[in-house]
Design a protein around this motif. Structure first.
Motif, mmCIF file in Angstrom:
data_model
loop_
_atom_site.group_PDB
_atom_site.id
_atom_site.type_symbol
_atom_site.label_atom_id
_atom_site.label_comp_id
_atom_site.label_asym_id
_atom_site.label_seq_id
_atom_site.Cartn_x
_atom_site.Cartn_y
_atom_site.Cartn_z
ATOM 1 N N THR A 105 5.070 49.259 43.029
ATOM 2 C CA THR A 105 4.607 48.641 41.784
ATOM 3 C C THR A 105 3.613 49.535 41.049
ATOM 4 O O THR A 105 2.848 50.262 41.661
ATOM 5 C CB THR A 105 3.928 47.275 42.005
ATOM 6 N N ASN A 106 3.663 49.444 39.740
ATOM 7 C CA ASN A 106 2.686 50.115 38.890
ATOM 8 C C ASN A 106 1.464 49.206 38.768
ATOM 9 O O ASN A 106 1.366 48.200 39.466
ATOM 10 C CB ASN A 106 3.309 50.408 37.516
ATOM 11 N N ILE A 107 0.557 49.509 37.829
ATOM 12 C CA ILE A 107 -0.664 48.701 37.789
ATOM 13 C C ILE A 107 -0.486 47.331 37.143
ATOM 14 O O ILE A 107 -1.261 46.448 37.395
ATOM 15 C CB ILE A 107 -1.844 49.450 37.106
ATOM 16 N N PRO A 141 2.573 45.122 36.954
ATOM 17 C CA PRO A 141 3.946 44.617 37.039
ATOM 18 C C PRO A 141 4.005 43.155 36.619
ATOM 19 O O PRO A 141 3.042 42.408 36.819
ATOM 20 C CB PRO A 141 4.289 44.751 38.525
ATOM 21 N N ILE A 142 5.116 42.762 36.041
ATOM 22 C CA ILE A 142 5.266 41.373 35.640
ATOM 23 C C ILE A 142 5.830 40.608 36.840
ATOM 24 O O ILE A 142 6.549 41.190 37.664
ATOM 25 C CB ILE A 142 6.203 41.314 34.414
ATOM 26 N N ASN A 143 5.470 39.338 36.951
ATOM 27 C CA ASN A 143 5.998 38.586 38.101
ATOM 28 C C ASN A 143 7.492 38.299 37.899
ATOM 29 O O ASN A 143 7.969 38.070 36.802
ATOM 30 C CB ASN A 143 5.043 37.409 38.316
ATOM 31 N N GLY A 162 8.033 50.006 33.217
ATOM 32 C CA GLY A 162 7.129 49.960 34.364
ATOM 33 C C GLY A 162 7.912 50.086 35.659
ATOM 34 O O GLY A 162 8.734 50.995 35.821
ATOM 35 N N SER A 163 7.697 49.156 36.589
ATOM 36 C CA SER A 163 8.370 49.235 37.889
ATOM 37 C C SER A 163 9.786 48.664 37.862
ATOM 38 O O SER A 163 10.436 48.572 38.905
ATOM 39 C CB SER A 163 7.525 48.523 38.938
ATOM 40 N N GLY A 164 10.262 48.251 36.693
ATOM 41 C CA GLY A 164 11.688 47.900 36.558
ATOM 42 C C GLY A 164 12.032 46.438 36.774
ATOM 43 O O GLY A 164 13.221 46.082 36.876
ATOM 44 N N THR A 165 11.031 45.563 36.797
ATOM 45 C CA THR A 165 11.292 44.152 37.140
ATOM 46 C C THR A 165 12.309 43.489 36.207
ATOM 47 O O THR A 165 13.239 42.817 36.685
ATOM 48 C CB THR A 165 9.975 43.347 37.100
ATOM 49 N N LEU A 166 12.122 43.665 34.884
ATOM 50 C CA LEU A 166 13.038 43.003 33.936
ATOM 51 C C LEU A 166 14.462 43.531 34.111
ATOM 52 O O LEU A 166 15.438 42.777 34.034
ATOM 53 C CB LEU A 166 12.563 43.216 32.505
ATOM 54 N N VAL A 198 13.291 52.539 30.055
ATOM 55 C CA VAL A 198 12.595 53.751 29.632
ATOM 56 C C VAL A 198 11.152 53.600 30.079
ATOM 57 O O VAL A 198 10.569 52.520 29.929
ATOM 58 C CB VAL A 198 12.670 53.917 28.091
ATOM 59 N N GLU A 199 10.585 54.663 30.649
ATOM 60 C CA GLU A 199 9.192 54.599 31.108
ATOM 61 C C GLU A 199 8.534 55.951 30.875
ATOM 62 O O GLU A 199 9.066 56.985 31.253
ATOM 63 C CB GLU A 199 9.149 54.186 32.584
ATOM 64 N N LEU A 200 7.369 55.884 30.260
ATOM 65 C CA LEU A 200 6.628 57.086 29.875
ATOM 66 C C LEU A 200 6.116 57.873 31.082
ATOM 67 O O LEU A 200 6.205 59.105 31.106
ATOM 68 C CB LEU A 200 5.428 56.657 29.011
ATOM 69 N N LEU A 201 5.580 57.184 32.071
ATOM 70 C CA LEU A 201 4.939 57.882 33.190
ATOM 71 C C LEU A 201 5.958 58.216 34.272
ATOM 72 O O LEU A 201 6.669 57.340 34.765
ATOM 73 C CB LEU A 201 3.828 57.019 33.793
ATOM 74 N N SER A 239 9.284 58.797 26.455
ATOM 75 C CA SER A 239 8.620 57.789 25.636
ATOM 76 C C SER A 239 9.670 56.989 24.865
ATOM 77 O O SER A 239 10.684 57.542 24.417
ATOM 78 C CB SER A 239 7.671 58.469 24.659
ATOM 79 N N PHE A 240 9.414 55.720 24.689
ATOM 80 C CA PHE A 240 10.284 54.864 23.882
ATOM 81 C C PHE A 240 10.486 55.488 22.498
ATOM 82 O O PHE A 240 11.574 55.442 21.936
ATOM 83 C CB PHE A 240 9.616 53.490 23.765
ATOM 84 N N MET A 241 9.438 56.115 21.970
ATOM 85 C CA MET A 241 9.514 56.666 20.616
ATOM 86 C C MET A 241 10.433 57.893 20.556
ATOM 87 O O MET A 241 10.997 58.198 19.509
ATOM 88 C CB MET A 241 8.110 57.045 20.100
ATOM 89 N N MET A 287 10.852 43.503 26.209
ATOM 90 C CA MET A 287 9.792 44.406 26.638
ATOM 91 C C MET A 287 8.439 43.748 26.835
ATOM 92 O O MET A 287 8.114 42.731 26.229
ATOM 93 C CB MET A 287 9.674 45.587 25.675
ATOM 94 N N ASN A 288 7.685 44.376 27.697
ATOM 95 C CA ASN A 288 6.363 43.930 28.118
ATOM 96 C C ASN A 288 5.437 45.146 27.950
ATOM 97 O O ASN A 288 5.137 45.833 28.895
ATOM 98 C CB ASN A 288 6.518 43.497 29.595
ATOM 99 N N PRO A 289 5.011 45.392 26.688
ATOM 100 C CA PRO A 289 4.166 46.574 26.452
ATOM 101 C C PRO A 289 2.759 46.360 27.003
ATOM 102 O O PRO A 289 2.397 45.229 27.352
ATOM 103 C CB PRO A 289 4.144 46.666 24.917
HETATM 104 C C1 LIG Z 1 2.765 46.206 31.152
HETATM 105 S S1 LIG Z 1 3.592 47.565 31.813
HETATM 106 C C2 LIG Z 1 5.236 46.981 32.069
HETATM 107 C C3 LIG Z 1 5.380 46.361 33.402
HETATM 108 C C4 LIG Z 1 6.810 46.058 33.777
HETATM 109 N N1 LIG Z 1 7.356 44.941 33.033
HETATM 110 C C5 LIG Z 1 6.900 45.811 35.293
HETATM 111 O O1 LIG Z 1 7.261 44.719 35.695
HETATM 112 O O2 LIG Z 1 6.521 46.702 36.048
HETATM 113 C C6 LIG Z 1 3.814 48.609 30.421
HETATM 114 C C7 LIG Z 1 4.478 49.919 30.754
HETATM 115 O O3 LIG Z 1 4.743 50.601 29.526
HETATM 116 C C8 LIG Z 1 4.620 51.982 29.800
HETATM 117 N N2 LIG Z 1 4.472 52.667 28.488
HETATM 118 C C9 LIG Z 1 3.371 52.758 27.696
HETATM 119 N N3 LIG Z 1 3.664 53.446 26.570
HETATM 120 C C10 LIG Z 1 4.974 53.792 26.643
HETATM 121 C C11 LIG Z 1 5.869 54.501 25.793
HETATM 122 N N4 LIG Z 1 5.442 55.010 24.633
HETATM 123 N N5 LIG Z 1 7.152 54.643 26.187
HETATM 124 C C12 LIG Z 1 7.584 54.151 27.356
HETATM 125 N N6 LIG Z 1 6.783 53.485 28.216
HETATM 126 C C13 LIG Z 1 5.489 53.294 27.871
HETATM 127 C C14 LIG Z 1 3.407 52.070 30.701
HETATM 128 O O4 LIG Z 1 3.390 53.294 31.413
HETATM 129 C C15 LIG Z 1 3.623 50.845 31.605
HETATM 130 O O5 LIG Z 1 4.347 51.195 32.761
#
Ligand SMILES: C[S@@+](CC[C@H](N)C(=O)[O-])C[C@H]1O[C@@H](n2cnc3c(N)ncnc32)[C@H](O)[C@@H]1O
Length: 396
Positions: free
Chosen positions: A174-176, A178-180, A205-209, A263-266, A292-294, A313-315
Protein backbone atom coordinates in the motif's frame (compact mmCIF):
# COMPACT_ATOMS: atom_id res chain seq x y z
CA UNK A 1 -27.03 -24.31 17.88
CA UNK A 2 -29.21 -24.13 14.84
CA UNK A 3 -29.08 -26.60 11.99
CA UNK A 4 -27.52 -25.54 8.69
CA UNK A 5 -30.83 -24.78 7.01
CA UNK A 6 -32.51 -22.72 9.75
CA UNK A 7 -33.10 -19.08 8.94
CA UNK A 8 -32.09 -16.30 11.29
CA UNK A 9 -31.73 -12.54 11.30
CA UNK A 10 -28.37 -10.97 10.47
CA UNK A 11 -26.98 -7.47 10.06
CA UNK A 12 -24.50 -6.45 7.40
CA UNK A 13 -22.59 -3.32 8.36
CA UNK A 14 -21.41 -0.87 5.73
CA UNK A 15 -20.23 2.71 5.23
CA UNK A 16 -22.39 5.81 4.99
CA UNK A 17 -23.72 6.18 1.43
CA UNK A 18 -23.39 2.52 0.42
CA UNK A 19 -26.57 1.21 2.10
CA UNK A 20 -28.68 1.11 -1.09
CA UNK A 21 -25.98 -0.82 -2.95
CA UNK A 22 -25.81 -3.32 -0.10
CA UNK A 23 -29.60 -3.76 -0.17
CA UNK A 24 -29.36 -4.58 -3.90
CA UNK A 25 -26.41 -6.94 -3.40
CA UNK A 26 -28.25 -8.81 -0.64
CA UNK A 27 -31.45 -9.14 -2.67
CA UNK A 28 -29.50 -10.41 -5.67
CA UNK A 29 -27.72 -12.96 -3.50
CA UNK A 30 -31.08 -14.26 -2.26
CA UNK A 31 -31.48 -12.73 1.22
CA UNK A 32 -34.95 -12.53 2.79
CA UNK A 33 -36.58 -9.61 4.69
CA UNK A 34 -33.94 -7.10 3.55
CA UNK A 35 -34.21 -3.79 5.47
CA UNK A 36 -32.07 -0.70 5.17
CA UNK A 37 -30.72 1.06 8.28
CA UNK A 38 -28.12 3.68 9.02
CA UNK A 39 -24.77 2.21 7.78
CA UNK A 40 -26.27 -1.27 8.03
CA UNK A 41 -28.76 -3.59 6.34
CA UNK A 42 -30.62 -6.37 8.16
CA UNK A 43 -31.67 -9.56 6.41
CA UNK A 44 -32.64 -13.17 6.97
CA UNK A 45 -30.79 -16.23 5.76
CA UNK A 46 -29.42 -19.59 6.88
CA UNK A 47 -25.89 -20.63 7.77
CA UNK A 48 -24.94 -21.26 4.14
CA UNK A 49 -26.23 -17.81 3.23
CA UNK A 50 -24.12 -16.29 6.00
CA UNK A 51 -21.04 -17.94 4.44
CA UNK A 52 -22.09 -16.71 0.98
CA UNK A 53 -22.70 -13.15 2.25
CA UNK A 54 -19.22 -13.02 3.76
CA UNK A 55 -17.64 -14.34 0.59
CA UNK A 56 -19.57 -12.38 -2.02
CA UNK A 57 -20.79 -9.02 -0.69
CA UNK A 58 -18.61 -6.16 -1.97
CA UNK A 59 -20.12 -3.32 0.05
CA UNK A 60 -20.37 -5.05 3.47
CA UNK A 61 -17.79 -4.52 6.21
CA UNK A 62 -19.05 -7.21 8.60
CA UNK A 63 -21.86 -9.72 8.90
CA UNK A 64 -23.21 -9.89 12.43
CA UNK A 65 -25.40 -12.63 13.86
CA UNK A 66 -27.43 -11.27 16.82
CA UNK A 67 -27.83 -13.74 19.69
CA UNK A 68 -29.56 -11.62 22.33
CA UNK A 69 -31.19 -8.21 22.78
CA UNK A 70 -32.04 -6.69 26.17
CA UNK A 71 -32.49 -3.34 27.90
CA UNK A 72 -29.98 -2.01 30.39
CA UNK A 73 -30.04 0.89 32.81
CA UNK A 74 -26.42 0.72 33.94
CA UNK A 75 -23.12 -1.12 33.45
CA UNK A 76 -24.00 -3.71 36.08
CA UNK A 77 -27.13 -4.54 34.07
CA UNK A 78 -24.95 -5.21 31.06
CA UNK A 79 -22.69 -7.47 33.14
CA UNK A 80 -25.71 -9.39 34.44
CA UNK A 81 -27.40 -9.84 31.04
CA UNK A 82 -24.17 -10.91 29.31
CA UNK A 83 -23.63 -13.39 32.14
CA UNK A 84 -27.01 -15.00 31.40
CA UNK A 85 -25.85 -16.08 27.94
CA UNK A 86 -24.37 -19.57 27.96
CA UNK A 87 -21.01 -18.73 26.37
CA UNK A 88 -20.01 -22.38 26.15
CA UNK A 89 -22.49 -22.60 23.28
CA UNK A 90 -20.13 -20.35 21.32
CA UNK A 91 -16.58 -20.86 22.57
CA UNK A 92 -14.27 -23.02 24.68
CA UNK A 93 -12.23 -21.90 27.65
CA UNK A 94 -9.01 -22.14 25.65
CA UNK A 95 -10.37 -19.94 22.85
CA UNK A 96 -9.64 -16.23 22.65
CA UNK A 97 -12.15 -13.40 22.35
CA UNK A 98 -12.43 -9.73 21.39
CA UNK A 99 -15.36 -7.39 21.93
CA UNK A 100 -16.25 -4.43 19.70
CA UNK A 101 -18.77 -1.94 21.03
CA UNK A 102 -20.73 0.66 19.05
CA UNK A 103 -22.62 3.16 21.21
CA UNK A 104 -25.37 5.57 20.30
CA UNK A 105 -26.82 6.47 23.66
CA UNK A 106 -27.26 9.35 26.09
CA UNK A 107 -27.05 6.92 29.00
CA UNK A 108 -23.72 5.32 28.17
CA UNK A 109 -20.76 7.14 26.71
CA UNK A 110 -17.66 4.95 27.01
CA UNK A 111 -17.70 2.12 24.49
CA UNK A 112 -14.36 0.78 25.76
CA UNK A 113 -15.73 0.57 29.28
CA UNK A 114 -18.87 -1.26 28.12
CA UNK A 115 -16.77 -3.72 26.10
CA UNK A 116 -14.63 -4.29 29.19
CA UNK A 117 -17.71 -4.97 31.34
CA UNK A 118 -19.03 -7.47 28.80
CA UNK A 119 -15.63 -9.18 28.64
CA UNK A 120 -15.57 -9.46 32.46
CA UNK A 121 -19.00 -11.12 32.43
CA UNK A 122 -17.85 -13.72 29.89
CA UNK A 123 -14.50 -14.56 31.46
CA UNK A 124 -16.07 -14.68 34.96
CA UNK A 125 -18.62 -17.21 33.70
CA UNK A 126 -15.81 -19.49 32.48
CA UNK A 127 -13.73 -18.96 35.64
CA UNK A 128 -16.69 -19.84 37.86
CA UNK A 129 -17.31 -23.05 35.93
CA UNK A 130 -13.77 -24.18 35.06
CA UNK A 131 -11.39 -22.30 37.33
CA UNK A 132 -9.74 -20.73 34.29
CA UNK A 133 -10.72 -18.11 31.74
CA UNK A 134 -10.40 -17.44 28.01
CA UNK A 135 -7.93 -14.71 27.09
CA UNK A 136 -8.40 -11.61 25.02
CA UNK A 137 -6.81 -11.33 21.56
CA UNK A 138 -7.78 -8.07 19.90
CA UNK A 139 -6.06 -8.90 16.59
CA UNK A 140 -7.06 -12.44 15.78
CA UNK A 141 -9.53 -13.87 18.31
CA UNK A 142 -11.35 -17.17 17.95
CA UNK A 143 -14.61 -15.34 18.63
CA UNK A 144 -15.27 -11.69 17.87
CA UNK A 145 -18.32 -10.37 19.71
CA UNK A 146 -20.16 -7.18 18.83
CA UNK A 147 -22.20 -5.02 21.23
CA UNK A 148 -24.53 -2.48 19.74
CA UNK A 149 -26.04 -0.12 22.28
CA UNK A 150 -28.77 2.21 21.06
CA UNK A 151 -30.28 4.34 23.84
CA UNK A 152 -30.77 1.64 26.48
CA UNK A 153 -31.21 -1.35 24.13
CA UNK A 154 -28.23 -3.63 23.77
CA UNK A 155 -27.82 -6.21 21.01
CA UNK A 156 -25.13 -8.85 21.40
CA UNK A 157 -23.96 -10.38 18.13
CA UNK A 158 -21.33 -12.80 16.96
CA UNK A 159 -19.17 -11.30 14.23
CA UNK A 160 -19.08 -13.92 11.49
CA UNK A 161 -16.53 -11.99 9.42
CA UNK A 162 -13.70 -11.71 11.93
CA UNK A 163 -11.41 -9.17 10.31
CA UNK A 164 -13.31 -6.46 8.45
CA UNK A 165 -14.39 -7.58 4.98
CA UNK A 166 -12.59 -4.65 3.35
CA UNK A 167 -9.45 -6.69 3.97
CA UNK A 168 -9.82 -8.68 0.78
CA UNK A 169 -6.45 -10.40 0.97
CA UNK A 170 -4.94 -9.21 -2.34
CA UNK A 171 -3.41 -5.94 -1.18
CA UNK A 172 -0.17 -6.45 0.69
CA UNK A 173 1.40 -3.39 -0.91
CA UNK A 174 0.00 0.00 0.00
CA UNK A 175 0.95 3.60 -0.62
CA UNK A 176 0.32 6.31 1.97
CA UNK A 177 -3.34 6.99 1.17
CA UNK A 178 -4.96 3.81 -0.11
CA UNK A 179 -8.72 3.84 -0.40
CA UNK A 180 -10.63 1.15 1.47
CA UNK A 181 -11.71 -1.71 -0.78
CA UNK A 182 -15.37 -1.53 0.27
CA UNK A 183 -15.49 2.16 -0.63
CA UNK A 184 -13.67 1.48 -3.92
CA UNK A 185 -16.18 -1.22 -4.89
CA UNK A 186 -19.03 1.07 -3.84
CA UNK A 187 -17.71 3.94 -5.99
CA UNK A 188 -17.49 1.68 -9.03
CA UNK A 189 -21.02 0.42 -8.46
CA UNK A 190 -22.36 3.96 -7.86
CA UNK A 191 -20.75 5.15 -11.10
CA UNK A 192 -23.00 2.77 -13.03
CA UNK A 193 -20.00 1.35 -14.97
CA UNK A 194 -21.37 -1.22 -17.41
CA UNK A 195 -18.51 -3.72 -16.76
CA UNK A 196 -17.53 -3.63 -20.46
CA UNK A 197 -16.41 -0.11 -21.35
CA UNK A 198 -12.79 0.92 -20.75
CA UNK A 199 -12.22 2.04 -17.16
CA UNK A 200 -9.34 4.31 -16.19
CA UNK A 201 -8.01 5.35 -12.79
CA UNK A 202 -5.49 8.05 -13.72
CA UNK A 203 -4.11 8.43 -10.16
CA UNK A 204 -4.30 4.79 -9.18
CA UNK A 205 -2.00 4.63 -6.14
CA UNK A 206 -1.87 0.99 -5.02
CA UNK A 207 -4.49 -0.01 -7.61
CA UNK A 208 -7.54 -0.62 -5.40
CA UNK A 209 -10.14 0.83 -7.81
CA UNK A 210 -8.62 -1.08 -10.74
CA UNK A 211 -8.63 -4.41 -8.91
CA UNK A 212 -12.12 -3.99 -7.48
CA UNK A 213 -13.37 -3.14 -10.99
CA UNK A 214 -11.72 -6.23 -12.47
CA UNK A 215 -13.16 -8.42 -9.70
CA UNK A 216 -16.66 -6.98 -10.23
CA UNK A 217 -16.55 -7.47 -14.00
CA UNK A 218 -15.18 -11.01 -13.76
CA UNK A 219 -17.47 -12.10 -10.91
CA UNK A 220 -14.51 -12.83 -8.66
CA UNK A 221 -16.02 -13.08 -5.15
CA UNK A 222 -14.96 -10.13 -2.97
CA UNK A 223 -13.50 -12.45 -0.32
CA UNK A 224 -11.89 -14.92 -2.74
CA UNK A 225 -8.33 -14.08 -1.60
CA UNK A 226 -9.03 -13.92 2.13
CA UNK A 227 -7.22 -16.45 4.27
CA UNK A 228 -9.88 -16.63 6.94
CA UNK A 229 -13.39 -15.63 7.99
CA UNK A 230 -14.55 -15.46 11.61
CA UNK A 231 -17.17 -18.21 11.18
CA UNK A 232 -14.45 -20.75 10.33
CA UNK A 233 -13.43 -20.78 14.01
CA UNK A 234 -17.00 -21.15 15.32
CA UNK A 235 -17.82 -24.44 16.97
CA UNK A 236 -20.73 -25.02 14.54
CA UNK A 237 -18.51 -24.49 11.46
CA UNK A 238 -19.62 -26.76 8.63
CA UNK A 239 -16.62 -27.17 6.36
CA UNK A 240 -18.51 -29.26 3.77
CA UNK A 241 -21.15 -26.54 3.49
CA UNK A 242 -18.44 -23.85 3.19
CA UNK A 243 -16.70 -25.85 0.41
CA UNK A 244 -20.01 -26.10 -1.47
CA UNK A 245 -20.66 -22.35 -1.13
CA UNK A 246 -17.09 -21.47 -2.11
CA UNK A 247 -17.02 -23.77 -5.14
CA UNK A 248 -20.41 -22.53 -6.38
CA UNK A 249 -19.14 -18.93 -6.19
CA UNK A 250 -15.87 -19.61 -8.01
CA UNK A 251 -17.72 -21.51 -10.74
CA UNK A 252 -19.26 -18.16 -11.68
CA UNK A 253 -15.87 -16.46 -12.28
CA UNK A 254 -15.58 -15.35 -15.89
CA UNK A 255 -12.72 -14.02 -17.98
CA UNK A 256 -14.09 -10.94 -19.70
CA UNK A 257 -12.02 -9.16 -22.27
CA UNK A 258 -11.69 -5.77 -20.62
CA UNK A 259 -9.51 -2.71 -20.63
CA UNK A 260 -8.89 -1.46 -17.11
CA UNK A 261 -6.06 1.05 -17.00
CA UNK A 262 -4.19 2.69 -14.14
CA UNK A 263 -1.78 5.62 -14.24
CA UNK A 264 0.48 6.50 -11.31
CA UNK A 265 3.07 9.24 -11.06
CA UNK A 266 5.37 7.64 -8.49
CA UNK A 267 7.45 4.70 -9.71
CA UNK A 268 7.46 2.94 -6.37
CA UNK A 269 3.68 3.26 -5.99
CA UNK A 270 3.08 2.08 -9.57
CA UNK A 271 5.16 -1.02 -8.72
CA UNK A 272 2.92 -1.64 -5.69
CA UNK A 273 -0.14 -1.40 -7.89
CA UNK A 274 1.37 -3.92 -10.34
CA UNK A 275 2.17 -6.32 -7.50
CA UNK A 276 -1.37 -6.02 -6.10
CA UNK A 277 -2.79 -6.66 -9.59
CA UNK A 278 -0.69 -9.86 -9.72
CA UNK A 279 -1.86 -10.85 -6.22
CA UNK A 280 -5.46 -10.49 -7.37
CA UNK A 281 -4.67 -12.47 -10.54
CA UNK A 282 -6.22 -9.79 -12.79
CA UNK A 283 -3.07 -8.95 -14.76
CA UNK A 284 -4.74 -9.97 -18.05
CA UNK A 285 -7.37 -7.30 -17.52
CA UNK A 286 -5.51 -4.49 -15.78
CA UNK A 287 -2.52 -2.50 -17.02
CA UNK A 288 -0.65 0.09 -14.98
CA UNK A 289 1.49 2.90 -16.43
CA UNK A 290 4.06 4.84 -14.45
CA UNK A 291 3.65 8.39 -15.70
CA UNK A 292 1.72 11.56 -14.97
CA UNK A 293 -1.98 11.71 -15.83
CA UNK A 294 -1.20 14.97 -17.64
CA UNK A 295 1.40 13.28 -19.90
CA UNK A 296 -0.49 10.03 -20.45
CA UNK A 297 -1.84 9.57 -24.00
CA UNK A 298 -4.84 7.30 -23.36
CA UNK A 299 -5.81 6.46 -26.91
CA UNK A 300 -2.34 5.15 -27.74
CA UNK A 301 -3.00 2.37 -25.22
CA UNK A 302 -6.76 2.03 -24.94
CA UNK A 303 -9.05 1.05 -27.81
CA UNK A 304 -12.41 2.84 -27.78
CA UNK A 305 -14.16 -0.29 -29.01
CA UNK A 306 -17.08 -0.83 -26.66
CA UNK A 307 -19.06 1.75 -24.74
CA UNK A 308 -18.15 5.10 -23.28
CA UNK A 309 -14.79 5.14 -21.42
CA UNK A 310 -15.13 6.03 -17.75
CA UNK A 311 -12.54 7.54 -15.41
CA UNK A 312 -12.86 6.96 -11.68
CA UNK A 313 -10.30 8.74 -9.57
CA UNK A 314 -9.22 9.51 -6.05
CA UNK A 315 -6.74 12.40 -6.36
CA UNK A 316 -4.76 13.73 -3.40
CA UNK A 317 -6.97 15.80 -1.06
CA UNK A 318 -4.20 18.09 0.08
CA UNK A 319 -3.18 16.84 3.53
CA UNK A 320 0.41 16.74 2.32
CA UNK A 321 0.31 19.54 -0.30
CA UNK A 322 0.46 23.34 -0.15
CA UNK A 323 -2.90 24.90 -0.99
CA UNK A 324 -1.58 26.62 -4.16
CA UNK A 325 -0.09 23.37 -5.43
CA UNK A 326 -3.37 21.60 -4.83
CA UNK A 327 -5.38 24.24 -6.71
CA UNK A 328 -2.91 23.90 -9.58
CA UNK A 329 -3.19 20.10 -9.51
CA UNK A 330 -7.00 20.18 -9.66
CA UNK A 331 -6.90 22.79 -12.43
CA UNK A 332 -4.64 20.60 -14.52
CA UNK A 333 -6.87 17.55 -13.85
CA UNK A 334 -9.78 19.58 -15.33
CA UNK A 335 -7.68 20.78 -18.28
CA UNK A 336 -6.50 17.24 -19.04
CA UNK A 337 -10.03 15.86 -18.89
CA UNK A 338 -11.22 18.54 -21.34
CA UNK A 339 -8.27 18.13 -23.67
CA UNK A 340 -7.88 14.35 -23.83
CA UNK A 341 -11.07 12.72 -22.62
CA UNK A 342 -13.84 14.21 -24.76
CA UNK A 343 -16.65 11.68 -25.00
CA UNK A 344 -15.79 10.12 -21.63
CA UNK A 345 -17.37 10.25 -18.19
CA UNK A 346 -15.31 11.04 -15.11
CA UNK A 347 -16.08 10.44 -11.43
CA UNK A 348 -13.87 12.12 -8.84
CA UNK A 349 -13.93 11.63 -5.07
CA UNK A 350 -12.49 14.35 -2.87
CA UNK A 351 -12.86 15.87 0.56
CA UNK A 352 -11.44 19.14 -0.69
CA UNK A 353 -14.38 21.08 -2.06
CA UNK A 354 -12.30 24.25 -2.36
CA UNK A 355 -9.70 22.59 -4.57
CA UNK A 356 -12.51 21.00 -6.58
CA UNK A 357 -13.64 24.48 -7.65
CA UNK A 358 -10.34 24.86 -9.55
CA UNK A 359 -11.22 21.93 -11.80
CA UNK A 360 -13.26 24.22 -14.07
CA UNK A 361 -15.92 21.62 -14.89
CA UNK A 362 -19.56 21.40 -13.84
CA UNK A 363 -20.64 18.20 -12.16
CA UNK A 364 -23.85 16.50 -13.20
CA UNK A 365 -24.16 14.32 -10.08
CA UNK A 366 -22.99 14.58 -6.49
CA UNK A 367 -22.97 11.77 -3.92
CA UNK A 368 -21.85 12.11 -0.29
CA UNK A 369 -19.46 9.43 0.97
CA UNK A 370 -16.81 9.05 3.65
CA UNK A 371 -13.21 8.11 2.99
CA UNK A 372 -12.20 7.04 6.50
CA UNK A 373 -13.15 10.00 8.72
CA UNK A 374 -13.16 12.48 5.82
CA UNK A 375 -16.49 13.60 4.45
CA UNK A 376 -16.20 13.50 0.67
CA UNK A 377 -18.15 14.27 -2.45
CA UNK A 378 -18.14 11.81 -5.34
CA UNK A 379 -18.79 13.93 -8.42
CA UNK A 380 -19.68 13.03 -11.97
CA UNK A 381 -18.54 14.99 -15.02
CA UNK A 382 -19.49 14.34 -18.64
CA UNK A 383 -17.06 15.54 -21.29
CA UNK A 384 -18.94 15.93 -24.53
CA UNK A 385 -17.31 15.08 -27.84
CA UNK A 386 -16.46 17.93 -30.22
CA UNK A 387 -17.36 21.06 -28.29
CA UNK A 388 -15.12 20.40 -25.25
CA UNK A 389 -17.93 22.12 -23.34
CA UNK A 390 -19.36 20.49 -20.31
CA UNK A 391 -22.98 19.61 -19.96
CA UNK A 392 -24.54 22.11 -17.57
CA UNK A 393 -27.47 20.14 -16.18
CA UNK A 394 -27.25 20.08 -12.41
CA UNK A 395 -28.75 17.07 -10.80
CA UNK A 396 -27.90 17.45 -7.12
C1 LIG B 1 -5.11 9.40 -2.82
S1 LIG B 1 -3.93 8.51 -3.70
C2 LIG B 1 -4.86 7.29 -4.56
C3 LIG B 1 -5.02 6.07 -3.74
C4 LIG B 1 -5.59 4.90 -4.51
N1 LIG B 1 -7.00 5.07 -4.80
C5 LIG B 1 -5.35 3.60 -3.72
O1 LIG B 1 -6.30 2.96 -3.32
O2 LIG B 1 -4.19 3.31 -3.44
C6 LIG B 1 -3.51 9.61 -5.01
C7 LIG B 1 -2.43 9.08 -5.91
O3 LIG B 1 -2.30 9.98 -7.01
C8 LIG B 1 -0.93 9.97 -7.38
N2 LIG B 1 -0.70 11.18 -8.22
C9 LIG B 1 -0.55 12.47 -7.82
N3 LIG B 1 -0.39 13.28 -8.89
C10 LIG B 1 -0.45 12.48 -9.99
C11 LIG B 1 -0.36 12.72 -11.39
N4 LIG B 1 -0.15 13.95 -11.87
N5 LIG B 1 -0.49 11.66 -12.23
C12 LIG B 1 -0.67 10.42 -11.76
N6 LIG B 1 -0.75 10.13 -10.45
C13 LIG B 1 -0.65 11.15 -9.56
C14 LIG B 1 -0.20 9.96 -6.06
O4 LIG B 1 1.14 9.52 -6.22
C15 LIG B 1 -1.06 8.99 -5.25
O5 LIG B 1 -0.59 7.67 -5.37
Amino acid sequence: MELGNENYLMTAKTQYGLEDLLVEELKKLGAGSVEKHNRAVSFVGDKGFMYKANLCLRTALRILKPIKTFNIVNEEGLYREIGKINWEDYMKVDDTLAIDCALNSDFFTHSQFMAQKAKDAIVDQFRDRHGKRPSVDLESPTLRINLHIFKNACTVSLDSSGESLHKRGYRNQTNIAPINEVLAAGMIMLSGWDKRSPLIDPMCGSGTLLIEAAMIANNIPAGYFRKRFGFEAWNDFDSALWDTIFNAAIDKISEESLQITGVELLAETAEMAKQNVLNAKVEDTVQVFNTSFMDFEPWEHIKKTVGKPILIMNPPYGERLESDDLQALYKSIGDTLKKKYAGCEAWIITSNIDAMKSIGLHHTRKISLYNGPLECKFLKFSMYEGTKKIHKIKND
